[in-house]
Design an enzyme around this catalytic site. Structure first.
Site, PDB file in Angstrom:
ATOM      1  N   GLY A   8      -2.193   7.734   0.206  1.00 33.40           N
ATOM      2  CA  GLY A   8      -2.880   6.493  -0.159  1.00 33.40           C
ATOM      3  C   GLY A   8      -4.198   6.319   0.553  1.00 33.40           C
ATOM      4  O   GLY A   8      -4.466   5.282   1.157  1.00 33.40           O
ATOM      5  N   SER A  10      -7.341   6.775  -0.926  1.00 32.82           N
ATOM      6  CA  SER A  10      -8.466   6.568  -1.838  1.00 32.82           C
ATOM      7  C   SER A  10      -9.245   5.311  -1.486  1.00 32.82           C
ATOM      8  O   SER A  10     -10.389   5.136  -1.935  1.00 32.82           O
ATOM      9  CB  SER A  10      -7.952   6.464  -3.273  1.00 32.82           C
ATOM     10  N   ARG A  11      -8.617   4.402  -0.727  1.00 31.91           N
ATOM     11  CA  ARG A  11      -9.288   3.140  -0.378  1.00 31.91           C
ATOM     12  C   ARG A  11      -8.581   2.501   0.820  1.00 31.91           C
ATOM     13  O   ARG A  11      -7.564   3.015   1.294  1.00 31.91           O
ATOM     14  CB  ARG A  11      -9.326   2.181  -1.573  1.00 31.91           C
ATOM     15  N   VAL A  61       3.894   9.369  -4.257  1.00 29.44           N
ATOM     16  CA  VAL A  61       4.772   9.704  -3.132  1.00 29.44           C
ATOM     17  C   VAL A  61       6.226   9.301  -3.389  1.00 29.44           C
ATOM     18  O   VAL A  61       7.143   9.855  -2.791  1.00 29.44           O
ATOM     19  CB  VAL A  61       4.278   9.076  -1.801  1.00 29.44           C
ATOM     20  N   ASN A  87       0.820   6.328   4.672  1.00 31.50           N
ATOM     21  CA  ASN A  87       0.122   5.046   4.554  1.00 31.50           C
ATOM     22  C   ASN A  87       0.274   4.417   3.170  1.00 31.50           C
ATOM     23  O   ASN A  87       0.144   3.198   3.028  1.00 31.50           O
ATOM     24  CB  ASN A  87      -1.362   5.280   4.866  1.00 31.50           C
ATOM     25  N   SER A 142       4.353  -2.895   8.736  1.00 32.14           N
ATOM     26  CA  SER A 142       3.655  -4.178   8.601  1.00 32.14           C
ATOM     27  C   SER A 142       4.250  -5.185   9.568  1.00 32.14           C
ATOM     28  O   SER A 142       5.442  -5.111   9.910  1.00 32.14           O
ATOM     29  CB  SER A 142       3.814  -4.716   7.178  1.00 32.14           C
ATOM     30  N   TYR A 155       8.935  -6.185  -0.169  1.00 33.24           N
ATOM     31  CA  TYR A 155       7.901  -5.575   0.675  1.00 33.24           C
ATOM     32  C   TYR A 155       8.326  -5.628   2.149  1.00 33.24           C
ATOM     33  O   TYR A 155       8.275  -4.603   2.856  1.00 33.24           O
ATOM     34  CB  TYR A 155       6.577  -6.324   0.474  1.00 33.24           C
ATOM     35  N   ALA A 157      11.315  -5.932   3.361  1.00 32.81           N
ATOM     36  CA  ALA A 157      12.483  -5.053   3.557  1.00 32.81           C
ATOM     37  C   ALA A 157      12.034  -3.593   3.638  1.00 32.81           C
ATOM     38  O   ALA A 157      12.533  -2.816   4.460  1.00 32.81           O
ATOM     39  CB  ALA A 157      13.476  -5.237   2.417  1.00 32.81           C
ATOM     40  N   ILE A 187      -5.150  -7.243   7.324  1.00 34.33           N
ATOM     41  CA  ILE A 187      -6.311  -6.346   7.302  1.00 34.33           C
ATOM     42  C   ILE A 187      -7.064  -6.580   5.992  1.00 34.33           C
ATOM     43  O   ILE A 187      -6.432  -6.678   4.922  1.00 34.33           O
ATOM     44  CB  ILE A 187      -5.866  -4.859   7.372  1.00 34.33           C
TER      45      ILE A 187
HETATM   46  P1  NAP Z   1      -4.660  -0.831  -0.701  1.00 33.03           P
HETATM   47  O1  NAP Z   1      -6.078  -1.124  -0.395  1.00 33.03           O
HETATM   48  O2  NAP Z   1      -3.984  -1.565  -1.805  1.00 33.03           O
HETATM   49  O3  NAP Z   1      -4.502   0.759  -0.916  1.00 33.03           O
HETATM   50  C1  NAP Z   1      -3.250   1.282  -1.237  1.00 33.03           C
HETATM   51  C2  NAP Z   1      -3.337   2.792  -1.261  1.00 33.03           C
HETATM   52  O4  NAP Z   1      -2.032   3.324  -1.537  1.00 33.03           O
HETATM   53  C3  NAP Z   1      -4.261   3.304  -2.357  1.00 33.03           C
HETATM   54  O5  NAP Z   1      -4.907   4.461  -1.886  1.00 33.03           O
HETATM   55  C4  NAP Z   1      -3.286   3.664  -3.475  1.00 33.03           C
HETATM   56  O6  NAP Z   1      -3.761   4.687  -4.350  1.00 33.03           O
HETATM   57  C5  NAP Z   1      -2.124   4.206  -2.651  1.00 33.03           C
HETATM   58  N1  NAP Z   1      -0.859   4.223  -3.385  1.00 33.03           N
HETATM   59  C6  NAP Z   1      -0.188   3.185  -3.925  1.00 33.03           C
HETATM   60  N2  NAP Z   1       0.955   3.623  -4.502  1.00 33.03           N
HETATM   61  C7  NAP Z   1       0.992   4.961  -4.308  1.00 33.03           C
HETATM   62  C8  NAP Z   1       1.917   5.988  -4.659  1.00 33.03           C
HETATM   63  N3  NAP Z   1       3.053   5.705  -5.322  1.00 33.03           N
HETATM   64  N4  NAP Z   1       1.642   7.259  -4.295  1.00 33.03           N
HETATM   65  C9  NAP Z   1       0.503   7.566  -3.623  1.00 33.03           C
HETATM   66  N5  NAP Z   1      -0.408   6.634  -3.270  1.00 33.03           N
HETATM   67  C10 NAP Z   1      -0.162   5.357  -3.598  1.00 33.03           C
HETATM   68  O7  NAP Z   1      -3.731  -1.118   0.578  1.00 33.03           O
HETATM   69  P2  NAP Z   1      -4.078  -1.204   2.129  1.00 33.03           P
HETATM   70  O8  NAP Z   1      -4.258  -2.629   2.472  1.00 33.03           O
HETATM   71  O9  NAP Z   1      -5.113  -0.210   2.502  1.00 33.03           O
HETATM   72  O10 NAP Z   1      -2.661  -0.786   2.726  1.00 33.03           O
HETATM   73  C11 NAP Z   1      -2.370   0.516   3.225  1.00 33.03           C
HETATM   74  C12 NAP Z   1      -1.025   0.459   3.910  1.00 33.03           C
HETATM   75  O11 NAP Z   1      -1.047  -0.537   4.940  1.00 33.03           O
HETATM   76  C13 NAP Z   1       0.114   0.035   2.973  1.00 33.03           C
HETATM   77  O12 NAP Z   1       1.290   0.746   3.300  1.00 33.03           O
HETATM   78  C14 NAP Z   1       0.298  -1.427   3.281  1.00 33.03           C
HETATM   79  O13 NAP Z   1       1.584  -1.876   2.970  1.00 33.03           O
HETATM   80  C15 NAP Z   1       0.016  -1.451   4.769  1.00 33.03           C
HETATM   81  N6  NAP Z   1      -0.375  -2.744   5.291  1.00 33.03           N
HETATM   82  C16 NAP Z   1      -1.482  -3.378   4.847  1.00 33.03           C
HETATM   83  C17 NAP Z   1      -1.823  -4.626   5.389  1.00 33.03           C
HETATM   84  C18 NAP Z   1      -3.042  -5.383   4.961  1.00 33.03           C
HETATM   85  O14 NAP Z   1      -3.193  -6.541   5.414  1.00 33.03           O
HETATM   86  N7  NAP Z   1      -3.921  -4.840   4.131  1.00 33.03           N
HETATM   87  C19 NAP Z   1      -0.997  -5.213   6.364  1.00 33.03           C
HETATM   88  C20 NAP Z   1       0.139  -4.527   6.787  1.00 33.03           C
HETATM   89  C21 NAP Z   1       0.441  -3.282   6.260  1.00 33.03           C
HETATM   90  P3  NAP Z   1      -4.621   4.326  -5.691  1.00 33.03           P
HETATM   91  O15 NAP Z   1      -5.965   3.883  -5.190  1.00 33.03           O
HETATM   92  O16 NAP Z   1      -4.643   5.589  -6.445  1.00 33.03           O
HETATM   93  O17 NAP Z   1      -3.870   3.211  -6.366  1.00 33.03           O
END
Ligand code: NAP
Length: 245
Positions: A8, A10-11, A61, A87, A142, A155, A157, A187
């Site tokens: 994950g 890409s962003r 994944v 991630n 998280s 989420y 869980a 974040i």
């Molecule tokens: P995001 O901007 O929504 O990015 C999610 C990433 O996961 C994207 O690269 C997406 O790929 C990829 N992805 C989603 N489903 C996938 C799959 N089945 N197989 C492979 N890749 C997949 O999220 P983020 O905020 O950066 O979060 C990253 C991690 O941190 C996550 O696990 C999230 O739960 C955790 N987190 C985030 C926060 C927050 O506040 N942002 C807080 C706590 C934990 P595509 O671009 O191709 O869709």
């Protein structure tokens, strides 16, 4: 050069971790599931701005076969796999009464099963790596693993499940491979972009450092855990102090 697979990436947080590892001298597999252009752009940026190699690799994944293919593609590209950062994650805001078993499973599939699938496929390669201090797996959990979340029980869980997976694998794979988790607070990424101003104000009131986190804050934590040879089975809480409140 040692290589890392960041799922994950890409962003958002994954992208920042991929770019940080590249700056630190690692070749990087940039994984995505649907954002092909964004993933390719991350890989190109890494190639242009660092001495590291990078490839964009599609793979869901949550699907064990695709996870295994993703690992194979990483090893094929770089001849090495020294670190994995699990991630990839999805979130969904739905009250339990409206939540279908299929939606529950789909979040668990990506967030927990995904980490298991990728780690299992990576294990033989991590064992072969001579990375110093050791090869490692880092799982992105998280803050909601501790607090729960009223409209996203699946989420929360899944993220609590990741902490159990982390400790189990840390024991399982010791002493050769260290396994840790990061539990981010709020974040600023696409995942949190839909918050209303009122929601953001309420949340900010609970963050002692008085700012939301940036993806680079989590990349710093991932780099620390990669290099921290005496740390395994731990969760690094990166939340601006929110967990104290
Ligand atoms: P995001 O901007 O929504 O990015 C999610 C990433 O996961 C994207 O690269 C997406 O790929 C990829 N992805 C989603 N489903 C996938 C799959 N089945 N197989 C492979 N890749 C997949 O999220 P983020 O905020 O950066 O979060 C990253 C991690 O941190 C996550 O696990 C999230 O739960 C955790 N987190 C985030 C926060 C927050 O506040 N942002 C807080 C706590 C934990 P595509 O671009 O191709 O869709």
């Amino acid at each position: 050069m040692p290589a890392v697979l960041v799922t994950g990436s890409s962003r958002g947080i994954g992208r920042a971790i991929a770019e940080r590892f590249a700056r630190d001298g690692y070749d990087v597999a940039v994984n995505y599931v649907s954002s092909a252009q964004k993933a390719r752009a991350v890989a190109e940026t890494i190639q242009q701005n660092t001495d590291s190699e990078a490839v964009a690799v599609r793979g869901d994944v949550g699907d064990p076969e695709e996870a295994a293919d993703l690992v194979d593609a990483t090893v094929e590209a770089f001849g090495d796999l020294s670190h994995v950062v699990n991630n990839a994650g999805v979130d969904q805001h739905v009250h339990t009464e409206d939540l279908s078993p299929e939606d529950f499973d789909s979040v668990m599939d990506t967030n927990v099963n995904g980490a298991f699938n990728v780690t299992k496929a990576a294990l033989p390669h991590l064992k072969e790596s001579d990375a110093a201090p050791t090869p490692s797996v880092t799982n992105v959990s998280s803050i909601l693993a501790y607090t729960g979340a009223p409209v996203e029980c699946h989420y929360a869980a899944s993220k609590a499940g990741l902490l159990g997976l982390t400790k189990s694998h840390a024991g399982d794979f010791a002493p050769d491979i260290r396994v840790n988790a990061i539990a981010p607070g709020h974040i600023e990424t696409d995942m949190t972009a839909d918050r209303t101003d009122d929601e953001k104000r309420d949340e900010m009131a609970n963050i002692p450092v008085e700012r939301f986190g940036q993806p680079e804050d989590i990349a710093d934590a991932a780099a620390y855990l990669r290099d921290a040879g005496f740390v395994t089975g731990e969760t690094l809480n990166v939340n601006g102090g929110e967990l104290m409140r």
